[in-house]
Motif scaffolding. Structure first.
Motif: not given
Length: 136
Positions: A36-44, A14-28
């Motif tokens: 980000f997706i690698d980290e999220a998948i490993e965590f989950y 979803d476009k909203t999720k993609l924007k949220e991901i981009d914010q987290v990528v930048k913030q972190e």
């Protein structure tokens, strides 16, 4: 150059999720959406599989360790205060009553037996009843 074992896959977001991901990528400071997706998948995956992952269990472990430390500190302070009060009471009793060694030995045995049988749940009323029966 090292061989890359990664496979390219298509992903719909979803476009909203993609924007949220981009914010987290930048913030972190993750570098990329892929990181980000690698980290999220490993965590989950760690969440789903339990302790087989390095992220999730360490987070839980840290929270539990912190909570146990706080509880341990509280109990230690309470035990210290309780022991001070007990020492004061024992000093007052020892000062005011002359109890011979044999009576003290029997009392200790009785108290150990009572505390064991009640798993430490003793109360003043029960002790008073016991002492009144001993006097008679």
């Amino acid at each position: 150059m090292q061989e890359d074992n990664r496979i390219k896959v298509a992903l719909r977001l979803d476009k909203t999720k993609l924007k949220e991901i981009d914010q987290v990528v930048k913030q972190e400071n993750l570098g990329s959406r892929n990181a980000f997706i690698d980290e999220a998948i490993e965590f989950y995956m760690g969440y789903l599989l339990g302790s087989k992952n390095k992220y999730f269990p360490s987070a839980i472990s840290n929270v539990i360790d912190g909570a146990l430390k706080i509880t341990e500190d509280r109990i230690s302070r309470l035990l210290f205060k309780n022991t001070v009060e007990l020492a004061m009471a024992l000093n007052v009793i020892a000062y005011n009553f002359d109890i011979d060694d044999e009576t003290l030995k029997k009392l200790r045995q009785q108290c150990v037996k009572e505390v064991k049988s009640t798993i430490g749940r003793i109360n003043f009323e029960e002790i008073r009843k016991f002492q009144r029966n001993v006097e008679q």
